[in-house]
Scaffold this motif. Structure first.
Motif, PDB file in Angstrom:
ATOM      1  N   TYR A  30       0.867  -1.168   0.000  1.00  0.00           N
ATOM      2  CA  TYR A  30       0.000   0.000   0.000  1.00  0.00           C
ATOM      3  C   TYR A  30       0.915   1.233   0.000  1.00  0.00           C
ATOM      4  O   TYR A  30       1.598   1.491   0.985  1.00  0.00           O
ATOM      5  CB  TYR A  30      -0.941   0.007   1.213  1.00  0.00           C
ATOM      6  CG  TYR A  30      -1.706   1.294   1.309  1.00  0.00           C
ATOM      7  CD1 TYR A  30      -2.711   1.578   0.380  1.00  0.00           C
ATOM      8  CD2 TYR A  30      -1.380   2.251   2.264  1.00  0.00           C
ATOM      9  CE1 TYR A  30      -3.381   2.788   0.422  1.00  0.00           C
ATOM     10  CE2 TYR A  30      -2.048   3.457   2.307  1.00  0.00           C
ATOM     11  CZ  TYR A  30      -3.050   3.720   1.385  1.00  0.00           C
ATOM     12  OH  TYR A  30      -3.695   4.924   1.422  1.00  0.00           O
ATOM     13  N   GLU A  74       3.905   2.058  -1.582  1.00  0.00           N
ATOM     14  CA  GLU A  74       5.305   1.733  -1.287  1.00  0.00           C
ATOM     15  C   GLU A  74       6.238   2.210  -2.396  1.00  0.00           C
ATOM     16  O   GLU A  74       7.280   1.600  -2.634  1.00  0.00           O
ATOM     17  CB  GLU A  74       5.452   0.219  -1.064  1.00  0.00           C
ATOM     18  CG  GLU A  74       4.648  -0.334   0.097  1.00  0.00           C
ATOM     19  CD  GLU A  74       5.194   0.053   1.465  1.00  0.00           C
ATOM     20  OE1 GLU A  74       6.217   0.783   1.518  1.00  0.00           O
ATOM     21  OE2 GLU A  74       4.601  -0.356   2.474  1.00  0.00           O
ATOM     22  N   SER A  94      -2.514  -2.465  -3.491  1.00  0.00           N
ATOM     23  CA  SER A  94      -3.736  -1.641  -3.407  1.00  0.00           C
ATOM     24  C   SER A  94      -3.347  -0.175  -3.265  1.00  0.00           C
ATOM     25  O   SER A  94      -3.988   0.569  -2.544  1.00  0.00           O
ATOM     26  CB  SER A  94      -4.611  -2.048  -2.231  1.00  0.00           C
ATOM     27  OG  SER A  94      -4.249  -3.265  -1.686  1.00  0.00           O
ATOM     28  N   LYS A 107      -4.289  -5.919   4.791  1.00  0.00           N
ATOM     29  CA  LYS A 107      -3.149  -6.747   4.407  1.00  0.00           C
ATOM     30  C   LYS A 107      -3.514  -8.223   4.257  1.00  0.00           C
ATOM     31  O   LYS A 107      -3.073  -8.892   3.322  1.00  0.00           O
ATOM     32  CB  LYS A 107      -2.036  -6.560   5.451  1.00  0.00           C
ATOM     33  CG  LYS A 107      -0.755  -7.265   5.116  1.00  0.00           C
ATOM     34  CD  LYS A 107       0.227  -7.233   6.274  1.00  0.00           C
ATOM     35  CE  LYS A 107       1.226  -8.363   6.125  1.00  0.00           C
ATOM     36  NZ  LYS A 107       1.843  -8.753   7.393  1.00  0.00           N
ATOM     37  N   ARG A 130      -1.016   0.611  17.413  1.00  0.00           N
ATOM     38  CA  ARG A 130      -1.687  -0.242  16.425  1.00  0.00           C
ATOM     39  C   ARG A 130      -1.123  -1.659  16.446  1.00  0.00           C
ATOM     40  O   ARG A 130      -1.854  -2.643  16.416  1.00  0.00           O
ATOM     41  CB  ARG A 130      -1.538   0.369  15.028  1.00  0.00           C
ATOM     42  CG  ARG A 130      -2.330  -0.360  13.973  1.00  0.00           C
ATOM     43  CD  ARG A 130      -1.481  -0.921  12.869  1.00  0.00           C
ATOM     44  NE  ARG A 130      -0.625   0.060  12.267  1.00  0.00           N
ATOM     45  CZ  ARG A 130       0.508  -0.245  11.672  1.00  0.00           C
ATOM     46  NH1 ARG A 130       0.923  -1.500  11.613  1.00  0.00           N
ATOM     47  NH2 ARG A 130       1.253   0.697  11.140  1.00  0.00           N
ATOM     48  N   HIS A 133      -3.072  -5.160  17.305  1.00  0.00           N
ATOM     49  CA  HIS A 133      -3.099  -6.335  16.442  1.00  0.00           C
ATOM     50  C   HIS A 133      -2.615  -7.585  17.176  1.00  0.00           C
ATOM     51  O   HIS A 133      -3.199  -8.654  17.051  1.00  0.00           O
ATOM     52  CB  HIS A 133      -2.246  -6.084  15.195  1.00  0.00           C
ATOM     53  CG  HIS A 133      -2.887  -5.119  14.251  1.00  0.00           C
ATOM     54  ND1 HIS A 133      -2.245  -4.578  13.173  1.00  0.00           N
ATOM     55  CD2 HIS A 133      -4.146  -4.606  14.220  1.00  0.00           C
ATOM     56  CE1 HIS A 133      -3.068  -3.774  12.522  1.00  0.00           C
ATOM     57  NE2 HIS A 133      -4.219  -3.771  13.147  1.00  0.00           N
TER      58      HIS A 133
HETATM   59  N1  GDD Z   1      -2.241  -4.637  -0.523  1.00  0.00           N
HETATM   60  C1  GDD Z   1      -2.239  -4.062   0.679  1.00  0.00           C
HETATM   61  N2  GDD Z   1      -3.420  -3.597   1.196  1.00  0.00           N
HETATM   62  N3  GDD Z   1      -1.081  -3.940   1.375  1.00  0.00           N
HETATM   63  C2  GDD Z   1      -1.105  -3.356   2.587  1.00  0.00           C
HETATM   64  C3  GDD Z   1      -2.290  -2.847   3.160  1.00  0.00           C
HETATM   65  C4  GDD Z   1      -3.511  -2.994   2.420  1.00  0.00           C
HETATM   66  O1  GDD Z   1      -4.580  -2.589   2.857  1.00  0.00           O
HETATM   67  N4  GDD Z   1      -1.974  -2.311   4.374  1.00  0.00           N
HETATM   68  C5  GDD Z   1      -0.650  -2.469   4.533  1.00  0.00           C
HETATM   69  N5  GDD Z   1      -0.113  -3.078   3.453  1.00  0.00           N
HETATM   70  C6  GDD Z   1       1.290  -3.481   3.258  1.00  0.00           C
HETATM   71  C7  GDD Z   1       2.309  -2.366   3.386  1.00  0.00           C
HETATM   72  O2  GDD Z   1       2.535  -1.707   2.152  1.00  0.00           O
HETATM   73  C8  GDD Z   1       3.539  -3.136   3.871  1.00  0.00           C
HETATM   74  O3  GDD Z   1       4.223  -3.731   2.801  1.00  0.00           O
HETATM   75  C9  GDD Z   1       2.942  -4.232   4.746  1.00  0.00           C
HETATM   76  O4  GDD Z   1       1.587  -4.392   4.305  1.00  0.00           O
HETATM   77  C10 GDD Z   1       2.984  -3.880   6.250  1.00  0.00           C
HETATM   78  O5  GDD Z   1       2.349  -2.645   6.457  1.00  0.00           O
HETATM   79  P1  GDD Z   1       3.070  -1.398   7.185  1.00  0.00           P
HETATM   80  O6  GDD Z   1       2.248  -0.193   6.987  1.00  0.00           O
HETATM   81  O7  GDD Z   1       4.494  -1.367   6.793  1.00  0.00           O
HETATM   82  O8  GDD Z   1       2.887  -1.779   8.698  1.00  0.00           O
HETATM   83  P2  GDD Z   1       3.955  -2.082   9.847  1.00  0.00           P
HETATM   84  O9  GDD Z   1       5.338  -1.761   9.469  1.00  0.00           O
HETATM   85  O10 GDD Z   1       3.520  -1.496  11.103  1.00  0.00           O
HETATM   86  O11 GDD Z   1       3.700  -3.665   9.897  1.00  0.00           O
HETATM   87  C11 GDD Z   1       3.909  -4.508  10.940  1.00  0.00           C
HETATM   88  O12 GDD Z   1       2.761  -4.695  11.739  1.00  0.00           O
HETATM   89  C12 GDD Z   1       1.637  -5.227  11.052  1.00  0.00           C
HETATM   90  C13 GDD Z   1       0.536  -5.458  12.066  1.00  0.00           C
HETATM   91  O13 GDD Z   1       0.208  -4.260  12.696  1.00  0.00           O
HETATM   92  C14 GDD Z   1       4.319  -5.795  10.244  1.00  0.00           C
HETATM   93  O14 GDD Z   1       4.754  -6.726  11.173  1.00  0.00           O
HETATM   94  C15 GDD Z   1       3.170  -6.320   9.448  1.00  0.00           C
HETATM   95  O15 GDD Z   1       3.553  -7.520   8.798  1.00  0.00           O
HETATM   96  C16 GDD Z   1       1.995  -6.547  10.370  1.00  0.00           C
HETATM   97  O16 GDD Z   1       0.890  -7.001   9.596  1.00  0.00           O
END
Ligand code: GDD
Ligand code: MN
Length: 362
Positions: A57, A59, A87, A118, A262, A266
């Motif tokens: 999302y 990136e 997305s 995700k 957040r 989760h």
């Molecule tokens: N297609 C899609 N759709 N991709 C998404 C979406 C969505 O709605 N939301 C997030 N992503 C993708 C992001 O682009 C990234 O590659 C990955 O999912 C993780 O999202 P980040 O925004 O980077 O979150 P983070 O760094 O806090 O993620 C960590 O915590 C999440 C749970 O809160 C990681 O450990 C994640 O794997 C975990 O799901």
């Protein structure tokens, strides 16, 4: 009555401190013991095919570095299928196409869908994943070279169903570093007992047959990574974090508080969903102690402190004052902060699960 308040308050505070300390002490002892299971060496020709799913999302700033990092792993490119499940409403797609035009040899599928979170994006990609091993990875994370091969070797052990990574933070300072060192050692120790309870979307490698048998990734909670690991462990397979599978994670410079809340939300969702699953007996002590430490233990601290203050006892005041003074010590402050984040996250889960979250730039 007031003396009773004093003793109850004191007991709660002591339980709050002692249970995690005791648990950490035991798990850190395990972390230093040798493994009773191990990775399996595989000839290059016999390496399994791997489908690497990257949910994206917005990136555009990270995706090229991410793809470069995958091809630099040293895993035979002919055995890798990359699936980008996008997305975005930024230039991610254009960046992927640009990269692909310079890497014609890479088997890359790009799929686009509406933003539903995700978990949905991972499941959509799973439909076209052909590899016998499925790896999911965040676009804004990197793998230390060789980690993919090491994860595959661990998965070649028939007792292992899922492998995730050690995390090393970039940015975030010394407290974050110290916290991660302890955190990683705990994950390894738990894995040596049976399986961990927290897993990382930066690298989550699972046998294709296993992830399909559980119907893919959960979409009703945020921690698809941790829940999937616990689910695999509950089936009796090992879900582990070994030392030789390592991810680099960028820590956000702003929005750090929201990010931690957040993620805590989760993680708590994962515990709530997995608590009812039947579990192998050697996994139960790890899982239920961690569930207690995350769900119940935080509340004992403020409740205990309030009871102590309400008792009017001088010793109680002294104890609470000591707690306040100790906040000057960074490790203790980090611990107390984490307790309040967990409590706030639990309450916040009552009105929002934050399954689709705001992008925080790293
Ligand atoms: N297609 C899609 N759709 N991709 C998404 C979406 C969505 O709605 N939301 C997030 N992503 C993708 C992001 O682009 C990234 O590659 C990955 O999912 C993780 O999202 P980040 O925004 O980077 O979150 P983070 O760094 O806090 O993620 C960590 O915590 C999440 C749970 O809160 C990681 O450990 C994640 O794997 C975990 O799901
Ligand atoms: Mn991220």
């Amino acid at each position: 009555m007031l003396t009773q308040l004093f003793y109850i308050g004191l007991s709660l505070v002591l339980i709050h401190v002692t249970v995690p300390l005791l648990y950490y002490f035991i798990i850190l002892t395990y972390a230093r013991k040798p493994w009773v299971i191990g990775p399996v060496n595989i000839n290059e020709e016999e390496l399994p095919t791997v489908s690497i799913i990257i949910p994206t999302y917005n990136e555009e700033g990270m995706i090229i570095g991410k793809l470069d990092n995958i091809v630099e792993q040293g895993y035979p490119l002919g055995k890798i299928q990359v699936i980008i499940s996008d997305s975005s409403n930024d230039n991610t797609q254009a960046k992927v196409e640009e990269w692909l035009s310079n890497h014609r040899g890479v088997n890359l599928n790009y799929i686009k869908g509406p933003r539903l979170g995700k978990g949905h994006a991972l499941n959509k990609a799973l439909e076209s994943a052909l590899g016998s091993i499925i790896v999911t990875t965040d676009a804004d994370s990197l793998w230390v070279k060789g980690s993919l091969l090491n994860a595959v070797k661990w998965l070649a052990n028939e007792q292992v169903g899922l492998v995730s990574c050690i995390k090393t933070p970039r940015g975030g300072g010394l407290t974050e570093d110290a916290y991660r060192r302890l955190y990683n050692a705990l994950r390894v120790g738990e894995s040596k007992v049976h399986s961990s309870v927290v897993f990382h979307g930066e690298l989550l490698a699972v046998k294709g047959s296993v992830i399909r048998s559980i119907g893919g990734f959960p979409t009703d909670i945020g921690a698809d990574d941790s829940y999937t690991g616990v689910k695999v462990a509950s089936m009796g397979l090992r879900a582990i974090i070994p030392r030789d599978v390592v991810c680099v994670e960028y820590v956000p410079s702003n929005g750090y508080g929201r990010w931690r809340i957040r993620r805590a939300q989760h993680l708590l969702q994962s515990f709530m969903k997995s608590i009812k699953l039947p579990k192998p007996s050697s996994y139960r002590p790890v899982y239920y102690t961690e569930a207690y430490i995350h769900l119940v233990n935080p509340w004992l601290l403020p409740i205990g402190a309030i009871l102590l203050l309400a008792s009017g006892n001088l010793w109680a005041y002294a104890l609470v004052a000591l707690g306040v003074v100790l906040l000057a010590w960074p490790s203790f402050r980090a611990w107390v902060t984490q307790q309040f984040i967990l409590m706030y996250a639990m309450v916040r889960n009552l009105w929002t699960k934050e399954l689709v979250w705001e992008k925080i730039n790293k």
